[in-house]
Structures are given as structure tokens and as C-alpha cells.
Scaffold this active site. Structure first.
Site, mmCIF file in Angstrom:
data_model
loop_
_atom_site.group_PDB
_atom_site.id
_atom_site.type_symbol
_atom_site.label_atom_id
_atom_site.label_comp_id
_atom_site.label_asym_id
_atom_site.label_seq_id
_atom_site.Cartn_x
_atom_site.Cartn_y
_atom_site.Cartn_z
ATOM 1 N N ARG A 2 32.151 38.958 37.719
ATOM 2 C CA ARG A 2 33.572 39.294 37.788
ATOM 3 C C ARG A 2 34.032 40.039 36.537
ATOM 4 O O ARG A 2 34.835 40.978 36.615
ATOM 5 C CB ARG A 2 34.387 38.010 37.973
ATOM 6 C CG ARG A 2 34.097 37.312 39.291
ATOM 7 C CD ARG A 2 34.851 36.016 39.391
ATOM 8 N NE ARG A 2 34.499 35.317 40.600
ATOM 9 C CZ ARG A 2 34.895 34.099 40.933
ATOM 10 N NH1 ARG A 2 35.713 33.466 40.119
ATOM 11 N NH2 ARG A 2 34.512 33.528 42.046
ATOM 12 N N ASP A 111 48.293 23.775 41.729
ATOM 13 C CA ASP A 111 47.228 24.730 41.445
ATOM 14 C C ASP A 111 47.615 25.500 40.197
ATOM 15 O O ASP A 111 48.811 25.601 39.842
ATOM 16 C CB ASP A 111 47.024 25.688 42.625
ATOM 17 C CG ASP A 111 45.681 26.387 42.548
ATOM 18 O OD1 ASP A 111 44.721 25.859 43.102
ATOM 19 O OD2 ASP A 111 45.594 27.449 41.908
#
Length: 913
Positions: A2, A111
Site C-alpha cells: 500500500r 471504528d
């Protein structure tokens, strides 16, 4: 990978260049963080886990909630885009469908990704996201709008979404169930332990924790017991202890545990000359709280310990390092991460046995810091040179029980180890002096021993002073820790109160929203009422206008009559039946298009006949009878130009005038005739009459023919040489039987249509009747074996023996005819729920699904049946259903193409005498 993709997207090659780029581009930094966040989730992901929750965890949680205020609290940590949180809400809603209002279900969905939380809070998902849900769940908990599915308001009201960092934020208290799946696998071991400590504090004792398949509770194994090991479902156990909230930082010597903030100056500290910080810090108007003072004192002492030249190590009962400063890392020769590791095995440069004995001796002590109880050992270690280290092990006692309930019993929880470098300060032992030398130089030996003793005494005094200073610092650390513990409890209580206040505000907001919706509904109802009042007002105004027109005069009445006539004509034109309005003389007043289509203009005469073909008299015509005011219903026939007959049904009703007109004229004022074409219905009736007559006419010669054939068959010798003659006679008898069966079906259908079908009800033993029917049907079978399965006892029903036998024979002959290749036909009799059940099963061609709804209708044959037996009339199953229903029973069929058919007949049992 990534990071490489982000480098390629920004055009950088070196990581160092990219890091400098991030410092001036915060938006790119946010995108980098977002690319590392994992949002792979779906509704009811891992169905086996949700099944275990439904069958094992939910009953226990609901039973516990019934005894503790009917409150259920759930935490979905790492909820991503919300599918897991809504799955939990659906799971609880399904489990509480019988009494949902009694329970208060709250689901905290958190989250780190703020965008994912915002998406989850909206509750809108594409059709691909909900493809795995059943149609019942979709209809019950979702609303479809423009190709997307919106979660119902009921579910969204149970879930509180928020951004939360498991590495820094406080947990939610009093939780019954925590789901944190496929989150811990991305954490370091220290952060995994930190997250498990949060969950252990958040869960009540006996609460459930669900982890991902590749995750484990080993970093904090003592706090959780396995409930379902394979599915990673655990139960909370043991004391509810909140672990230390420590942010670890990476140093040159390894991981250390001080806070990641700089040491603040005291409130009244003045800048020191030459110090970089030259701006003075103003003294606040209000004094700091006890918690603030404790926190400042803890920070000062922590920085003091870090800056000491002496090594400081804190270990627990398992010898795991809880704190270590840089000096201790250097002196003990530890050059890797040390926090949480075993000190005995981590340091290899000193004897493990001596170090363990010193620590154990400190754990056995029962005096707090500063009491003077300590254990001192001196060891030698080999690093780069010969060095001497002095190790002091001091016990740390922590009180048991609440802070505000003294006196409290104390126990040793950790041991403080002080490491001092005393190389050169404690002299080497003098060389051995033999007796001759000692006698020759007694003064020299005494002086050497005295000097060594004085040097050792000075060194020990110096070390003792250092130790006493460390003991005082440690006592201050202990006092500060107690203050921080009290402040932490106050913060927890404040947090829970704030949370309760937030929940109350949220509940009040929902109540206000519900009230607003009720007001909107009431407003809509009031608007509808106003519209109805407006309509009624308009009707009243129209009625008033009509009354004014009625009083206006004769001309206005004439105009109103013409308008009424026009409206009546419009109604007549829209009718499908022919309508004729006549006056008292029989002259036509009004007619419609249907009348003109059937009989032509009003001037053309109608040549009507009765059903026997005789012309109707003029005064018997429908219009003349209506003119006389008769109420009638009659049928007549009109011959068509092609020679065929058309049948019509006419009904008449008189037209009454006003009461005053009737008193003046003393007569009726004409009538209305409605004429309907019933040609098809009459032909259908004639068809049934013809079929009944044909059946009766054919039965007499057929009976004679059948009798003669039977006599001929009996007269033929059994062992005749003319086999062809015997075969022809058998074929003729078979054809006569089929003809008699068809004629009997036609007669039975005629009886059913005319209401002449009667039953002679008597107790009938179905078992004996079934054996007799199977014996008769077996003779007609084309190689099939008919197997009978009956109970040991008798089955008595109240019915007509001949008709019930006809029902059985119809089903058996159908199975024989339409399943020629099946080796076996099964017949079963049972008593089921107060009824006698008869089943006939074959494994033949079966019936198509499209033909099943019409299989018991009159004159119907399925597509596959027409290919096998095209000569049938399609009356057998129709008559079977009519006869079964005449007995008060039911008949159904289950079938599929190429899988056979099963016909099930249920008849009520005869009442017991």
C-alpha cells in the site's frame, strides 16, 4: 504494497522524500491512513458465529437482562461500514420479537475511520450488500428506495455510531457482548494486550467476547474462558481490572513506557537564564484540582526516574518488566524491547539464580517502601570489562479494597529493583598474607585492613544515601499513584454519568421526534377533515342551488328534466345489457346501444318465441308486461337468419310516479325491461341434458351387450383351440367395461349438476374395502404390483360404500393407466388427527406444476396424460373430488414431472357409539 502504491500515486521514489512531502500535505497523510484501514465486512459474516450467538449467547444474555433492568448493551469494535452492527441489531430484534418493548437494547458501533462511521450511520446499502439476507428479513428491517435498501428506523435507533481508537480511548462500561473480529491481527503484541484489557474492563463478569478466526486472547488469557474455541467465542471471568493506559514509544534502547508528552513546568516556575523557554508561565486564577496536582507530581517524578544515573526496574510476580529506564537497560546489557518480557531470561549477563532469590525475598516482605526492609546482593557481570553491580530489590505494597474504606490490608504487587554501578568503589579483597608475613609486619596488615574497612564503609554510606533518595522518590510515586487511582475512579464515574446523560438526551430527542411525527400525522388528518368539510360545504351549496332552481318555475323544471334525461341516457348507454324504458301504453321512451345492437331500431318488431318454439302472444311480450307494471323474469327465443336460435332472459320492474300523481291517475307509469343474451348458458344446459339422455339411452343396449359377452365368455371351453375367438371376446368385454365406465361418469356428472346425486351413509370399514378394491384393480394392472399398507385395527367412516369404492377405483385405475412403467403402486391407510387418510402413490410420469391447480376440474386432462390416454373424458378426478367433498372430506395431490404422484384422501371417522 500500500505504501508503494501511495508513493507511485504522488510521484515519489524514496520514502524519505515522501515523508517530507507528508509534513506539508495533511490531506495526503489522511489518504495514506485511510489506505491502511481495512473495511472488509458484510451482513452476518461468518454465519456459524452468528448461529452460536443466537443459540448459546443470546438466551443467557436475555435471561440475565430480565433480572437486571431489561437492559442489553453490545459493543461492535471495528464496525467498518456498519454491516456487523446492523446484523447484531437484527439478531437481537429477532430474538426479542415477542416482547421488544420490554428491553432496552443499545449497540455501540465504533471504528477509527470517520468516513466509514459516517457511511454506517446513514444506513443505506446497495442491493449487492444485502444479497445474502432472506426476503423476510429484508421486508421486516429494510425499505427499498431507488435500488438501495435503507435500514429501518427501529434498528438505527438502537445503534450509536462513533469514532473510537482502541489504543487511546476509554472503553464503554457494563457491556454484555463485544464483537471485535479481524482487528487485533493488525496490532502489535503490546497493542493487542491493551485492547484486550479494554474489553476485559468493559465486559461484565460472564459477558461474551467474539474475535476473528486468526485471533486469540493469549496476551490476557486469565481474563477470558473459552465458550466456543473453534469459533473464537469467549466469556469474561475474574476480577474487573482496568489495565494501565500507557502509550509506548520506541527509543534507541528499545520500548519504554513513559508518556509521549514533554515534562510540563510547574505553574509558578520561572525561566532559567540560558534556558530555551524564555517566556514565563502565568499562575492561573484558580488553584489546580487534586487530580491535576497528582498528575503533575507523577510527571515530575517519572522524568526524574528516567534521568537518574542509577538503573530502575519494576517487575511483577511473574518477573515481567513493568517499567525500566535507560540506565537499567545499559547496566543490565539489554538491547531489545523489554516491556512485558521476563527479566530473568532477558538479562544473560548476571546469575539468574541470585537475581531470582533477591526478587523472591522482596516479594515475601510485608513492609512498604521506606521501611528499611531491603535485600542487597553484589554480582559480577562481563560486558566489555569486569564490572561490579549492586542490586537492591524493594517490595511495593498496594492496598486491597475501596480507597474510601480504611483501614485496608496491603499486599506486595510489584518489586522495585535498583541497579548501581559500584565498580572501583568497593575494593577488591586483599591478597592472602601468609603467617610469616603477618608476624613480620603486623602493623602493615592492620593498617591495610583498617583502610579497606573505612573505604568500604564510605562506599556503603554513599550507596545508602542514594538508596534512601530513591526510596523517598518511590514513596512519592506511590502516593501520586494513589491520587491518580482516585482521580481515575472519579473520571470513570464522570464518564458513566456523562454517558447516561447522553443516553437520556438521545432518548428525549427520539421522544421529541416521535411527538413531531404524531403532530405531523395529526396535522395531515386535520387537513383531510378540512377538505371533507370543504367538500360537504360545496355539496350543500349545490343542493341549495338545486332547490333554488326547483322553485324558479316551470321552465326551470323542464330544463332540469331534460338534464336528468340526458344523464339517464348516458347511464343506459354505458350498460352491457339491453335496456328498454316504456310508458303505460307500451311506447318506448328510452333505450341503449346494446338494445339496438341486438334487436335493431324501436320500430322493428321482435319475432319472439317461447322455449317450445311457439310465437309469443302480443300481450306476453316483455315490453307489454312492463307497461302493465308487472315484476317478471322470463326467457324467450329469437330465430337468427342462419336458422340458429338465440336465447334471451328478460326481467321487468315498474316505474312508480310520485304519490300525488298516483292518487290523481290511479295507475302505474310504465316500466323498465332488461334483456340479457343467455345463448351460451342455455346451450350448456342443453348439452348436459343431452349427455344425461345419451347416457341413459346408451346404458340399456350396453347392458345387454355386456351380458351377452359375459355369457359367450362362459360358454367358450377353457381349453379351446380357437385362441383368436377367446381373444376377441376378451377385447369386446374390455371395451364394454370402458364404455360402461364412461357412461357411469357421464351420469354421475349429470346427477351432480342437477342435484340428484345422493349418498346412502352407513359405517364402512375402509381396510376391508381397500383390500377388495385392490383385488379388482390388480386384475387390470399392466404388470404393476399394488402393495397395501394398513393398520392392524379397523378404520370406520360414515359413507356410501359404493361411492367410496368408486373413489378408490378411480385413483387406482389412474395410477395403472398413467404409470405403466412403474413396478409398484403403494396404497396406505392411516388414522391422522381424527380422520382416515388414504394415499395412492406411483412413480410414473407425474403432473406438471402448471397443471396441478386444474387437475380436479371437469373435462381437464394434463399435457402428459393426453399423450398417454387421449381417449379419456377428464371426468374421473372431477367426480372423485365431488364425491369426497360430498362425504365431508378432502383430496389433494403432490406431484412433479418424472417423479410420480401421490393422491391423499381424508374422510371423517364414524362417531363412536
Amino acid at each position: 504494497r500500500r505504501l508503494q502504491r501511495r508513493l507511485a500515486a504522488t510521484g515519489h521514489v524514496q520514502v524519505s522524500d515522501y515523508l517530507r512531502y507528508l509534513q506539508s500535505h495533511p490531506a495526503e497523510y489522511e489518504r495514506l491512513i485511510a489506505s491502511f484501514l481495512v473495511k472488509v465486512t458484510e451482513f452476518f459474516r461468518d454465519p456459524a458465529l452468528f448461529d452460536a450467538l443466537r443459540e448459546q449467547a443470546l438466551p443467557e444474555l436475555i435471561a440475565f437482562a430480565r433480572e437486571h433492568g431489561n437492559e442489553l448493551r453490545v459493543w461492535s469494535a471495528g464496525c467498518a461500514t456498519g454491516e456487523e452492527a446492523y446484523s447484531l441489531a437484527i439478531l437481537f430484534a429477532e430474538a426479542l420479537r415477542e416482547d421488544p418493548d420490554r428491553f432496552n437494547v443499545q449497540i455501540f458501533a465504533t471504528d477509527l475511520d470517520e468516513e466509514a462511521v459516517a457511511f454506517a450511520r446513514r444506513g443505506l446499502y446497495p442491493s449487492a450488500s444485502v444479497a445474502g439476507l432472506t426476503p423476510e428479513l429484508l421486508a421486516r428491517y429494510f425499505t427499498r428506495t431507488n435500488g438501495t435498501y435503507e435500514v429501518s428506523k427501529q434498528l438505527r435507533g438502537q445503534i450509536i455510531f462513533g469514532q473510537h481508537d482502541l489504543g487511546q480511548r476509554a472503553p464503554f462500561p457494563r457491556i454484555d457482548l463485544v464483537l471485535c473480529r479481524n482487528v487485533l491481527i493488525y496490532f502489535t503484541p503490546e497493542l493487542q494486550r491493551r485492547a484486550l484489557q479494554l474489553f476485559a474492563f468493559a465486559l461484565r463478569n460472564g459477558g461474551y467476547l467474539a474475535l476473528g478466526k486468526a485471533e486469540t486472547v493469549k496476551p490476557l488469557e486469565a481474563a477470558f474462558a473459552p465458550a466456543h474455541e473453534r469459533l473464537k467465542l469467549y466469556r469474561r471471568q475474574g476480577e474487573r481490572v482496568l489495565g494501565p493506559i500507557i502509550r509506548l514509544k520506541e527509543t534507541r534502547d528499545g520500548l519504554a513506557g513513559p508518556p509521549l508528552y514533554e515534562r510540563p513546568r510547574r505553574l509558578n516556575q520561572r525561566p532559567v537564564a540560558g534556558h530555551p523557554a524564555t517566556q514565563p508561565v502565568p499562575v492561573p486564577a484558580t488553584l489546580p484540582t487534586a487530580a491535576q496536582r497528582a498528575r503533575t507530581r507523577s510527571e515530575d517524578l517519572g522524568n526524574l526516574v528516567l534521568e537518574l544515573a542509577a538503573g530502575v526496574v519494576v517487575v511483577d510476580a511473574s518477573y515481567d518488566i513493568q517499567f525500566i529506564n535507560s540506565a537499567a537497560l545499559r547496566l543490565l546489557g539489554i538491547y531489545k524491547a523489554a516491556l512485558g518480557k521476563d527479566l530473568i531470561h532477558l538479562t544473560t549477563s548476571m546469575p539468574a539464580t541470585a537475581l531470582r532469590e533477591a526478587i523472591d525475598a522482596a516479594f515475601l516482605a510485608q513492609s512498604p517502601f521506606g521501611s528499611g526492609s531491603e535485600t542487597v546482593i553484589t554480582v559480577e557481570t562481563v560486558l566489555s570489562e569486569r564490572r561490579q553491580l549492586q542490586i537492591s530489590c524493594l517490595p511495593r505494597l498496594a492496598p486491597e479494597g475501596p480507597v474510601d474504606s480504611p483501614p485496608r490490608r496491603a499486599r506486595v504487587t510489584t518489586v522495585l529493583i535498583l541497579v548501581s554501578d559500584v565498580t572501583g568503589k568497593i575494593p577488591e579483597p586483599p591478597p592472602a598474607i601468609d603467617g610469616a608475613t603477618r608476624q613480620a609486619h603486623p602493623d602493615h596488615t592492620t593498617r591495610v585492613q583498617r583502610a579497606d574497612q573505612e573505604s568500604l564503609t564510605a562506599q556503603l554510606a554513599h550507596v545508602g544515601a542514594i538508596n534512601r533518595e530513591l526510596l523517598r522518590a518511590n514513596q512519592e510515586l506511590a502516593d501520586t499513584n494513589m491520587d491518580l487511582h482516585g482521580a481515575n475512579e472519579e473520571l470513570l464515574v464522570g464518564h458513566e454519568e456523562a454517558e447516561a446523560t447522553t443516553e437520556e438526551v438521545r432518548t428525549l430527542n427520539e421522544e421529541l421526534q416521535a411527538t413531531n411525527e404524531e403532530l405531523v400525522t395529526l396535522n395531515e388528518e386535520m387537513e383531510a377533515t378540512v377538505e371533507e368539510l370543504h367538500t360537504a360545504n360545496e355539496d350543500l351549496q349545490a343542493r341549495s342551488q338545486e332547490l333554488r332552481q326547483a322553485v324558479a318555475g316551470e321552465a326551470t323544471q323542464r330544463q332540469s328534466s331534460e338534464a336528468e334525461r340526458a344523464r339517464l341516457e348516458a347511464i343506459l348507454l354505458s350498460m352491457g345489457d339491453a335496456v328498454l324504458v316504456v310508458d303505460a301504453t307500451g311506447a318506448p321512451l328510452l333505450t341503449n346501444a346494446a338494445y339496438t345492437h341486438l334487436f335493431g331500431s324501436l320500430t322493428e318488431p321482435i319475432a319472439a318465441q317461447d322455449l317450445d318454439g311457439h310465437p309469443l302472444a302480443p300481450d306476453a311480450m316483455p315490453q307489454q308486461r312492463a307497461a302493465r307494471g308487472e315484476v317478471f323474469l322470463m326467457e324467450f327465443v329469437i330465430a337468427a337468419p342462419d336458422g340458429s336460435n338465440r336465447y334471451f332472459e328478460a326481467s321487468g320492474q315498474p316505474i312508480h310516479g310520485t304519490q300525488e300523481q298516483e292518487q290523481e291517475q290511479e295507475q302505474e307509469h310504465g316500466g323498465v325491461v332488461t334483456i340479457r343474451d343467455i345463448t351460451d348458458r342455455s346451450l350448456y344446459r342443453l348439452q348436459h341434458q343431452f349427455m344425461a339422455q345419451v347416457g341413459h339411452e346408451l346404458r340399456t343396449p350396453l347392458t345387454a351387450q355386456y351380458t351377452v359377452l359375459q355369457l359367450l365368455e362362459r360358454r367358450l371351453p377353457r381349453h379351446t383351440d380357437d385362441q383368436q375367438m377367446a381373444h376377441h371376446v376378451e377385447m369386446a368385454l374390455d371395451a364394454a367395461r370402458r364404455m360402461r365406465k364412461l357412461i357411469d361418469d357421464l351420469l354421475d356428472m349429470s346427477r351432480l349438476r342437477t342435484g340428484k346425486f345422493t349418498l346412502k351413509l352407513k359405517p364402512v370399514d375402509l381396510v376391508a374395502l381397500a383390500r377388495r378394491s385392490i383385488e379388482s384393480a390388480q386384475a387390470m394392472a399392466a404388470g404393476q404390483t399394488i402393495a397395501l399398507d394398513v393398520p392392524a385395527e379397523t378404520l370406520l367412516v360414515l359413507g356410501d360404500r359404493m361411492r367410496i369404492e368408486q373413489i378408490m377405483m378411480n385413483l387406482l385405475t389412474n395410477a395403472i393407466k398413467y404409470a405403466p412403467d412403474t413396478p409398484r403402486i403403494d396404497v396406505r391407510l392411516r388414522q391422522v388427527s381424527g380422520s382416515a387418510e388414504l394415499q395412492v402413490h406411483d412413480t410414473g410420469m407425474g403432473i406438471a406444476a402448471a397443471d396441478l391447480p386444474r387437475i380436479f376440474t371437469r373435462a381437464f386432462q394434463s399435457t402428459l396424460a393426453r399423450d398417454v390416454a387421449p381417449s379419456g373424458l377428464g371426468l374421473g378426478l372431477y367426480l372423485t373430488r365431488e364425491m369426497v367433498e360430498a362425504h365431508g372430506g378432502t383430496v389433494v395431490v403432490e406431484s412433479a414431472v418424472a417423479q410420480g404422484s401421490t393422491f391423499t384422501v381424508r374422510l371423517p371417522l364414524a362417531p363412536a357409539h
